[in-house]
Design a protein around this motif. Structure first.
Motif, PDB file in Angstrom:
ATOM      1  N   GLN A 116      66.111 -72.495  -9.772  1.00 30.44           N
ATOM      2  CA  GLN A 116      66.261 -73.468 -10.998  1.00 30.44           C
ATOM      3  C   GLN A 116      67.388 -72.126 -11.457  1.00 30.44           C
ATOM      4  O   GLN A 116      68.748 -72.047 -12.248  1.00 30.44           O
ATOM      5  CB  GLN A 116      67.066 -74.134 -11.834  1.00 30.44           C
ATOM      6  N   SER A 117      66.701 -71.236 -12.206  1.00 32.17           N
ATOM      7  CA  SER A 117      67.166 -69.888 -13.069  1.00 32.17           C
ATOM      8  C   SER A 117      65.672 -69.201 -12.857  1.00 32.17           C
ATOM      9  O   SER A 117      64.581 -69.204 -13.677  1.00 32.17           O
ATOM     10  CB  SER A 117      66.984 -70.164 -14.568  1.00 32.17           C
ATOM     11  N   LEU A 118      66.214 -67.928 -13.144  1.00 30.59           N
ATOM     12  CA  LEU A 118      65.762 -66.641 -13.029  1.00 30.59           C
ATOM     13  C   LEU A 118      65.986 -65.955 -14.815  1.00 30.59           C
ATOM     14  O   LEU A 118      65.826 -65.037 -15.262  1.00 30.59           O
ATOM     15  CB  LEU A 118      65.791 -65.548 -12.563  1.00 30.59           C
ATOM     16  N   ARG A 119      65.755 -67.564 -15.695  1.00 34.04           N
ATOM     17  CA  ARG A 119      66.089 -67.045 -17.141  1.00 34.04           C
ATOM     18  C   ARG A 119      65.370 -67.803 -17.817  1.00 34.04           C
ATOM     19  O   ARG A 119      65.500 -69.079 -17.753  1.00 34.04           O
ATOM     20  CB  ARG A 119      67.494 -66.946 -17.999  1.00 34.04           C
ATOM     21  N   THR A 120      64.473 -67.110 -19.110  1.00 34.97           N
ATOM     22  CA  THR A 120      63.774 -68.479 -20.200  1.00 34.97           C
ATOM     23  C   THR A 120      63.955 -68.919 -20.500  1.00 34.97           C
ATOM     24  O   THR A 120      63.488 -69.989 -20.153  1.00 34.97           O
ATOM     25  CB  THR A 120      62.727 -67.186 -20.937  1.00 34.97           C
ATOM     26  N   TYR A 155      73.971 -73.175 -11.758  1.00 29.84           N
ATOM     27  CA  TYR A 155      74.894 -71.632 -12.653  1.00 29.84           C
ATOM     28  C   TYR A 155      75.783 -72.250 -13.087  1.00 29.84           C
ATOM     29  O   TYR A 155      76.220 -73.659 -12.955  1.00 29.84           O
ATOM     30  CB  TYR A 155      75.515 -70.883 -11.305  1.00 29.84           C
ATOM     31  N   ALA A 156      76.574 -71.653 -14.130  1.00 31.02           N
ATOM     32  CA  ALA A 156      77.957 -72.121 -14.641  1.00 31.02           C
ATOM     33  C   ALA A 156      77.323 -74.037 -15.274  1.00 31.02           C
ATOM     34  O   ALA A 156      77.568 -74.859 -15.828  1.00 31.02           O
ATOM     35  CB  ALA A 156      78.578 -73.011 -14.110  1.00 31.02           C
ATOM     36  N   ARG A 157      76.257 -72.988 -16.081  1.00 31.73           N
ATOM     37  CA  ARG A 157      75.552 -73.625 -16.938  1.00 31.73           C
ATOM     38  C   ARG A 157      76.210 -73.591 -18.311  1.00 31.73           C
ATOM     39  O   ARG A 157      76.691 -72.580 -18.908  1.00 31.73           O
ATOM     40  CB  ARG A 157      73.687 -73.483 -17.502  1.00 31.73           C
ATOM     41  N   TRP A 165      75.823 -64.547 -15.294  1.00 27.48           N
ATOM     42  CA  TRP A 165      75.645 -64.722 -13.792  1.00 27.48           C
ATOM     43  C   TRP A 165      75.415 -63.429 -13.151  1.00 27.48           C
ATOM     44  O   TRP A 165      74.232 -63.604 -12.047  1.00 27.48           O
ATOM     45  CB  TRP A 165      76.467 -66.469 -13.179  1.00 27.48           C
ATOM     46  N   ARG A 166      76.472 -62.991 -13.603  1.00 27.81           N
ATOM     47  CA  ARG A 166      76.399 -61.767 -12.278  1.00 27.81           C
ATOM     48  C   ARG A 166      75.034 -60.416 -12.286  1.00 27.81           C
ATOM     49  O   ARG A 166      74.741 -60.716 -10.522  1.00 27.81           O
ATOM     50  CB  ARG A 166      77.651 -60.759 -12.775  1.00 27.81           C
ATOM     51  N   GLN A 167      74.059 -61.108 -13.632  1.00 27.27           N
ATOM     52  CA  GLN A 167      73.333 -59.795 -13.197  1.00 27.27           C
ATOM     53  C   GLN A 167      72.017 -60.798 -12.657  1.00 27.27           C
ATOM     54  O   GLN A 167      70.963 -60.204 -12.301  1.00 27.27           O
ATOM     55  CB  GLN A 167      72.855 -59.665 -14.776  1.00 27.27           C
ATOM     56  N   GLU A 168      72.177 -62.014 -13.323  1.00 26.30           N
ATOM     57  CA  GLU A 168      70.705 -63.044 -12.938  1.00 26.30           C
ATOM     58  C   GLU A 168      70.812 -63.434 -11.232  1.00 26.30           C
ATOM     59  O   GLU A 168      70.436 -63.137 -10.384  1.00 26.30           O
ATOM     60  CB  GLU A 168      71.271 -63.831 -13.687  1.00 26.30           C
ATOM     61  N   LEU A 169      72.386 -63.590 -10.640  1.00 27.26           N
ATOM     62  CA  LEU A 169      72.299 -63.669  -8.890  1.00 27.26           C
ATOM     63  C   LEU A 169      72.106 -62.004  -8.712  1.00 27.26           C
ATOM     64  O   LEU A 169      71.805 -62.516  -7.411  1.00 27.26           O
ATOM     65  CB  LEU A 169      73.869 -64.244  -8.910  1.00 27.26           C
ATOM     66  N   THR A 170      71.785 -60.685  -9.300  1.00 27.74           N
ATOM     67  CA  THR A 170      71.938 -60.158  -7.963  1.00 27.74           C
ATOM     68  C   THR A 170      70.680 -59.350  -7.996  1.00 27.74           C
ATOM     69  O   THR A 170      70.123 -59.028  -7.249  1.00 27.74           O
ATOM     70  CB  THR A 170      72.889 -58.803  -9.043  1.00 27.74           C
ATOM     71  N   GLN A 171      69.493 -60.328  -9.156  1.00 30.28           N
ATOM     72  CA  GLN A 171      69.069 -59.759  -9.049  1.00 30.28           C
ATOM     73  C   GLN A 171      67.908 -61.168  -8.305  1.00 30.28           C
ATOM     74  O   GLN A 171      67.283 -60.921  -7.520  1.00 30.28           O
ATOM     75  CB  GLN A 171      67.629 -60.636 -10.266  1.00 30.28           C
ATOM     76  N   TYR A 214      82.724 -69.989  -9.346  1.00 30.96           N
ATOM     77  CA  TYR A 214      83.004 -70.027  -8.102  1.00 30.96           C
ATOM     78  C   TYR A 214      83.215 -68.812  -7.281  1.00 30.96           C
ATOM     79  O   TYR A 214      82.041 -68.067  -6.044  1.00 30.96           O
ATOM     80  CB  TYR A 214      83.193 -71.282  -7.149  1.00 30.96           C
ATOM     81  N   GLU A 215      84.046 -68.400  -7.561  1.00 32.37           N
ATOM     82  CA  GLU A 215      84.453 -66.792  -6.629  1.00 32.37           C
ATOM     83  C   GLU A 215      83.465 -66.080  -7.036  1.00 32.37           C
ATOM     84  O   GLU A 215      83.108 -64.726  -6.407  1.00 32.37           O
ATOM     85  CB  GLU A 215      86.229 -66.398  -7.687  1.00 32.37           C
ATOM     86  N   LEU A 216      82.831 -65.598  -8.278  1.00 38.86           N
ATOM     87  CA  LEU A 216      82.136 -64.006  -8.605  1.00 38.86           C
ATOM     88  C   LEU A 216      81.251 -64.526  -7.635  1.00 38.86           C
ATOM     89  O   LEU A 216      80.626 -63.811  -6.841  1.00 38.86           O
ATOM     90  CB  LEU A 216      81.752 -64.148  -9.664  1.00 38.86           C
ATOM     91  N   THR A 217      80.426 -65.611  -7.413  1.00 38.03           N
ATOM     92  CA  THR A 217      79.416 -66.256  -6.877  1.00 38.03           C
ATOM     93  C   THR A 217      79.424 -66.005  -4.687  1.00 38.03           C
ATOM     94  O   THR A 217      78.835 -65.686  -4.530  1.00 38.03           O
ATOM     95  CB  THR A 217      79.029 -67.356  -6.797  1.00 38.03           C
ATOM     96  N   GLN A 218      81.206 -66.223  -4.443  1.00 38.26           N
ATOM     97  CA  GLN A 218      81.162 -65.558  -2.956  1.00 38.26           C
ATOM     98  C   GLN A 218      82.020 -64.551  -2.982  1.00 38.26           C
ATOM     99  O   GLN A 218      80.538 -63.694  -2.101  1.00 38.26           O
ATOM    100  CB  GLN A 218      82.444 -66.595  -2.680  1.00 38.26           C
ATOM    101  N   GLU A 219      81.698 -63.738  -3.755  1.00 38.82           N
ATOM    102  CA  GLU A 219      81.677 -61.983  -4.042  1.00 38.82           C
ATOM    103  C   GLU A 219      80.553 -61.716  -4.104  1.00 38.82           C
ATOM    104  O   GLU A 219      80.014 -60.575  -3.095  1.00 38.82           O
ATOM    105  CB  GLU A 219      82.458 -61.479  -5.081  1.00 38.82           C
ATOM    106  N   ILE A 220      80.147 -61.724  -4.976  1.00 41.33           N
ATOM    107  CA  ILE A 220      78.670 -61.976  -4.794  1.00 41.33           C
ATOM    108  C   ILE A 220      77.965 -61.330  -3.355  1.00 41.33           C
ATOM    109  O   ILE A 220      76.917 -60.942  -3.052  1.00 41.33           O
ATOM    110  CB  ILE A 220      77.396 -61.101  -6.324  1.00 41.33           C
ATOM    111  N   CYS A 221      77.555 -62.857  -3.315  1.00 41.00           N
ATOM    112  CA  CYS A 221      76.548 -63.227  -1.421  1.00 41.00           C
ATOM    113  C   CYS A 221      77.431 -62.710  -0.903  1.00 41.00           C
ATOM    114  O   CYS A 221      76.254 -61.883   0.112  1.00 41.00           O
ATOM    115  CB  CYS A 221      76.341 -64.690  -1.729  1.00 41.00           C
TER     116      CYS A 221
END
Length: 373
Positions: A116-120, A155-157, A165-171, A214-221
């Motif tokens: 669900q998240s990689l942030r505390t 995401y979109a929390r 989100w870019r940093q978390e999704l990349t990780q 949503y668009e950022l998610t598609q781009e990074i994936c």
């Protein structure tokens, strides 16, 4: 296979999950699963099982021997395909991760982890019981034990920025192997988040920002080689969830356990089934009549057509207009198709399938409603 129990109820969750406290005879409870499997097999004999999915709730709270009993019961009532996919949902707490090896020996070959998240701070806000370190260790341990591993992120929390989100999704993608599920947070009635949102205490992204997420998610994936094959699911080609594809491709599946849903073909007719949601009431039903069904209805042609639209248009591959006509008894309304094509929300693929475009996916519900009108 729906296991309804959780260690805690997350504030965003509207699934059929329950926190049970006090004594619990798991062995006796599992017997009801075996009974319902037997009853269902009598309704739909001579089937080949291509996937088994232990969902919840939190099925990793089950004892591994319970998982093994259920898999063995299924294999005695139906034939398992040689490449059967057996998935179990798990939370990445250390207690549940300690069971991974035993769960693998029980027959599970794929796990789906509720990270669900990689942030505390977001983990705490989402009500999760694990830490970021727990999550990373659980994913890496699972990858060393199971053939296939997926995990979920939300995401979109509230208060999340695009850069965060870019940093978390990349990780997350650097940690992932071949499949990941990414869900935009939605506010569901009956949840704690719903009450907070209604009271103005939870600030959610507006429509424009949600679309940007949503668009950022598609781009990074896509840059990591895990394009979306469904609106919330990303995989390397060939690593898609076979079980979930059964839902989205409108196949046949049996639902076992409290609050489980199924679609069964009996005497050429598709039936919608659902079972009693409350765990111990379901158990009583099974003890009395062999199953927990509270719904067992033959679907009309119109209902089948609507369900096919609702499920199939979630996929990048879209739906077959020919199959829609066979299910619904009528063709798609050309006027709606033309209009949605003109505004860029749907397109016809080379194989003749109709799919929702990347532009249309953020408003998928509206597209489906227009086509079904």
């Amino acid at each position: 296979m729906h296991w309804p129990f959780c260690a805690a109820k997350c504030p965003y969750c509207d699934f059929n999950s329950h926190v049970h406290r006090g004594p619990f005879d798991e062995d006796a409870y599992i017997e009801s699963y075996l009974t319902e499997i037997n009853q269902t097999a009598q309704l739909v004999p001579d089937r080949t099982v291509r996937s088994i999915f232990f969902g919840g709730g939190t099925p990793s709270l089950m004892q591994p021997q319970s998982v093994e009993k259920i898999i063995n019961a299924i294999s005695t009532k139906w034939q398992l395909s040689n490449d059967v996919e057996i998935t179990l949902e798990a939370n990445p707490t250390s207690v549940e991760a300690d069971k991974f090896q035993a769960i693998r020996l029980a027959g599970v070959n794929r796990v789906s982890l509720g990270v669900q998240s990689l942030r505390t701070e977001p983990l705490a806000a989402l009500g999760r019981l694990h830490s970021v370190d727990d999550a990373i260790k659980a994913v890496e341990l699972a990858q060393s034990i199971f053939d296939r591993v997926s995990y979920d992120l939300i995401y979109a929390r509230p208060n999340q920025t695009l850069d965060e989100w870019r940093q978390e999704l990349t990780q997350a993608l650097n940690l992932a192997r071949d499949h990941i599920s990414l869900y935009a947070l939605t506010i569901e009635s009956g949840t704690r988040y719903y009450d907070l949102f209604r009271a103005g205490k939870l600030k959610m992204p507006d429509g424009e920002l949600s679309a940007q997420f949503y668009e950022l998610t598609q781009e990074i994936c896509e840059s990591f080689g895990l394009p979306a094959y469904e609106i919330s699911n990303h995989a390397m080609p060939g690593e898609e969830s076979r079980h979930n594809l059964t839902y989205w491709q409108y196949g046949e599946y049996a639902g076992i356990g409290p609050g489980a849903h199924g679609r069964l073909l009996i005497d050429g007719k598709r039936h919608a089934t659902s079972t009693e949601r409350m765990p111990f009431k379901w158990d009583e039903y099974v003890s009395k009549k062999g199953d927990g069904f509270v719904e067992f209805d033959a679907l009309t042609a119109g209902e089948q057509g609507d369900e096919y639209l609702l499920m199939g248009l979630r996929l990048k591959t879209g739906i077959s207009p020919i199959r829609f006509e066979a299910l619904a008894g009528q063709k798609l309304k050309q006027q709606q198709v033309d209009h949605l094509t003109e505004i860029g929300f749907v397109q016809i693929l080379e194989d003749g399938n109709l799919r929702v475009t990347d532009k249309g996916w953020p408003v998928l519900d509206a597209v489906v409603a227009d086509l079904a009108a």
